[in-house]
Design a protein around this motif. Structure first.
Motif, PDB file in Angstrom:
ATOM      1  N   MET A  33       0.834  -1.203   0.000  1.00  0.00           N
ATOM      2  CA  MET A  33       0.000   0.000   0.000  1.00  0.00           C
ATOM      3  C   MET A  33       0.878   1.266   0.000  1.00  0.00           C
ATOM      4  N   LYS A  34       0.493   2.202  -0.835  1.00  0.00           N
ATOM      5  CA  LYS A  34       1.261   3.448  -0.920  1.00  0.00           C
ATOM      6  C   LYS A  34       1.033   4.287   0.341  1.00  0.00           C
ATOM      7  N   ALA A  35       2.089   4.957   0.783  1.00  0.00           N
ATOM      8  CA  ALA A  35       1.910   5.843   1.940  1.00  0.00           C
ATOM      9  C   ALA A  35       1.062   7.049   1.544  1.00  0.00           C
ATOM     10  N   VAL A  36       1.395   7.615   0.398  1.00  0.00           N
ATOM     11  CA  VAL A  36       0.620   8.763  -0.104  1.00  0.00           C
ATOM     12  C   VAL A  36       0.360   8.563  -1.590  1.00  0.00           C
ATOM     13  N   MET A  37      -0.858   8.840  -1.995  1.00  0.00           N
ATOM     14  CA  MET A  37      -1.181   8.728  -3.405  1.00  0.00           C
ATOM     15  C   MET A  37      -2.133   9.875  -3.769  1.00  0.00           C
ATOM     16  N   THR A  38      -1.827  10.564  -4.842  1.00  0.00           N
ATOM     17  CA  THR A  38      -2.779  11.576  -5.331  1.00  0.00           C
ATOM     18  C   THR A  38      -2.989  11.352  -6.827  1.00  0.00           C
ATOM     19  N   GLU A  39      -4.207  11.591  -7.254  1.00  0.00           N
ATOM     20  CA  GLU A  39      -4.530  11.440  -8.681  1.00  0.00           C
ATOM     21  C   GLU A  39      -5.247  12.682  -9.165  1.00  0.00           C
ATOM     22  N   ILE A  69       3.982   7.963  -3.102  1.00  0.00           N
ATOM     23  CA  ILE A  69       5.102   7.890  -2.148  1.00  0.00           C
ATOM     24  C   ILE A  69       5.046   6.566  -1.393  1.00  0.00           C
ATOM     25  N   GLU A  70       6.183   5.906  -1.351  1.00  0.00           N
ATOM     26  CA  GLU A  70       6.256   4.613  -0.661  1.00  0.00           C
ATOM     27  C   GLU A  70       6.411   4.802   0.844  1.00  0.00           C
ATOM     28  N   LYS A  71       6.042   3.771   1.582  1.00  0.00           N
ATOM     29  CA  LYS A  71       6.198   3.784   3.031  1.00  0.00           C
ATOM     30  C   LYS A  71       7.697   3.890   3.391  1.00  0.00           C
TER      31      LYS A  71
END
Lengths: 262, 348
Positions: free
Chosen positions: B1-7, B27-29
């Protein structure tokens, strides 16, 4: 009410008690309205020589149930039960709006509200905790003022006249219905305006207009234009309580992150 | 699971100010992500969107799979946030502030006290823990904010200019703390306009300007976007022609196949890979013992090859240093490229 909300309530109350300026406002106004002013009224009533007074004429004008007996005592009780409750109603309005202004706008002004919004409390939980803190302070100040007034006035009357005056049932309605309802309305008005208000002082003034109908009530009672009995007060209290609940719900709906931080 | 994701995340404020436009991030963990850009680039708005304080105008975002707009309180339970406008209470002491925020995050009193004391010690605030916050300096407040953000051991930290107002020693302390946290698996989303500071601690970067993401990636990826090689400065007594010859022989035969092409001073060649460059340095070309040259190479692996070539050709080497492109250079180069692109678009 969870532990997190309790922590917030405690912090809000501590913020008021540690701020000398706000705390003195909370202390001085009730002192003036429930101790100084009523004491003057009581002392003047007791000191006026009966022969030179117009007590009889005054009592004849008013629909007081029992007009027999000691005229001075009747006038005194009229004062205690019809005039002073009006002054008294200003206390919960003032105390709760000062507290709500500090709790909502004060946090915004000092940039601490944003930090609070980053906590794991829901917006609704924050709103409820802050409302409860303001309401508690409003009611604590009201009840403390009432008991202080009761003690001081009864002592004065006993010292001057040798008897205790009787407080009628209207006070029960004032303390348990009208005061809480007005307290909530004042908080709701302050919170609703807190989104636009930028300073605590600005927010405190929002609920000021609530005082005007109360002043009108006091003057009306004083002049004998209107006489409100316990029944009518109860009806007014229930009406205000319902209005307060609906109004508060409406304000809560508009309490969003973006609106409060604007 | 990605730490941060924006689309395609966008935010336009009432009044029409477009703060963030079509932002795509992943952004990865455990990463220390440097979100860089000047004031007004949209960094703080992005943090507020990622924390659920602002609602996106369009697009979506997620932090550890949580939609900030739908479940902000769930997200706040696993995040620590420092922004310029997230301050603490002046009428409370440093310790009481931490105890209050700890209670908000559901920590028990003794646990919270223990955690607060350890953080205060780590941030050199132990002696002033009982002082009211109103007596704290800017740097002390900033350090206490960091302690507040970490009181509940968050999985991700959103830090907006965490070292602003700090003296060099405190900054160093905060940096090492962030690095330690990242080593333990905490993801750090660091907003700053101090590019040198970001370079010290970040593992990946996102460069913002006027609400738009110019580029994102590791430092190597970003530098590859603007400069196709690394510059190496060599000081030797070998003549320029011999250097060219050595470079041709060494690099082209060993790294580029079998068809060497002559280097020419001040020119580049392209052989299907990245271009190489060579020039004698004009400014300080005449050193006491030899000449200085600047050669642009594809990678660090090419440095020993060229050094060995010079030595084998009978030259002495007095100095070798690799000068990689700085984050500032990358940023300004990308900004320039972006501006040229925008102007070209406008002209169309």
């Amino acid at each position: 009410m969870n532990r997190k909300q309790l922590a917030l309530i405690k912090k809000d109350i501590k913020a008021i008690t540690s701020n000398k300026q706000i705390f003195s406002v909370m202390f001085i106004m009730p002192l003036a309205l429930t101790i100084v002013l009523p004491s003057i009224l009581v002392i003047v009533t007791m000191m006026v020589p009966e022969a030179s007074s117009d007590y009889r004429e005054l009592l004849d004008l008013l629909p007081v149930a029992s007009q027999g007996g000691d005229e001075r005592k009747l006038v005194l009780e009229l004062m205690l039960n019809k005039i002073i409750p009006g002054f008294f109603l200003m206390i919960p309005i003032m105390a709760s709006s000062v507290m709500a202004a500090s709790s909502f706008v004060g946090e915004k002004e000092k940039h601490t509200l944003e930090t609070l919004l980053y906590s794991p409390l829901t917006l609704d939980e924050i709103f409820r905790a802050k409302i409860l803190a303001s309401f508690s302070v409003g009611m604590i100040v009201s009840f403390a003022s009432f008991f202080a007034m009761l003690t001081v006035l009864e002592a004065e009357i006993f010292l001057l006249a040798g008897y205790f005056a009787s407080f009628d049932i209207a006070w029960l309605v004032v303390m348990l219905l009208l005061s809480p309802a007005l307290c909530l309305i004042a908080i709701a008005i302050t919170v609703r305006g807190s989104a636009k208000a930028q300073t605590i002082e600005e927010a405190q003034q929002l609920a000021v207009f609530l005082v005007f109908p109360i002043i009108a009530l006091v003057i009306g009672q004083f002049a004998g234009v209107i006489m409100i009995n316990a029944g009518l007060l109860s009806l007014l209290g229930v009406g205000l309580a319902v209005f307060a609940a609906v109004f508060m719900k409406g304000v809560a709906r508009k309490f969003t992150y973006e609106r409060v931080l604007r | 699971m990605k730490a941060v994701m924006t689309e395609e995340l966008s935010k336009t404020y009432p009044g029409g100010n477009r703060a963030v436009e079509s932002l795509n991030l992943s952004i990865e963990k455990g990463e220390v992500f440097g979100f860089l850009g000047p004031n007004g680039a949209g960094k703080t708005t992005t943090i507020k969107l990622l924390c659920g304080i602002l609602t996106p105008t369009s697009g979506k975002c997620g932090v550890f799979g949580i939609d900030p707009a739908l479940n902000p309180e769930k997200l706040h339970a696993i995040t620590g946030i420092i922004t310029e406008n997230a301050r603490m209470y002046d009428h409370l002491s440093g310790m009481d502030n931490l105890l209050f925020y700890g209670a908000l995050f559901g920590l028990g009193e003794s646990e919270c006290k223990k955690k607060a004391l350890s953080l205060l010690e780590r941030l050199n605030l132990t002696d002033s823990r009982q002082d009211k916050l109103s007596s704290y300096s800017t740097g002390m407040r900033q350090r206490l904010s960091l302690a507040r953000a970490m009181i509940h051991d968050p999985e991700i930290l959103f830090l907006d200019e965490p070292t602003s107002g700090l003296d060099p020693e405190s900054s160093q302390n905060v940096n090492s703390m962030i690095t330690e946290l990242a080593a333990k698996g905490t993801t750090v989303f660091l907003c700053t306009h101090q590019l040198r500071y970001a370079r010290e601690i970040c593992t990946s970067y996102g460069l913002m300007n006027r609400g738009a993401l110019l580029a994102a990636g590791s430092f190597e990826e970003l530098s590859g976007m603007v400069s196709p090689g690394i510059k190496v400065r060599i000081e030797t007594d070998l003549a320029p022609e011999d250097i060219i010859s050595v470079s041709n022989t060494t690099l082209n035969t060993k790294l580029r196949g079998d068809k060497p092409e002559d280097f020419k001073p001040e020119c580049f060649q392209s052989n299907g890979l990245k271009p190489l460059g060579f020039k004698p340095l004009v400014s300080d070309s005449q050193s006491s013992v030899g000449l200085s040259y600047e050669i642009t190479l594809n990678s660090k692996e090419e440095i020993p090859l060229i050094v060995r070539g010079i030595v084998e050709a009978g030259g002495e080497i007095y100095h070798v240093s690799a000068q990689s492109v700085s984050l500032e250079e990358i940023y300004f180069s990308l900004m320039e490229k972006n501006q040229l692109k925008a102007e070209a678009k406008e002209n169309e």
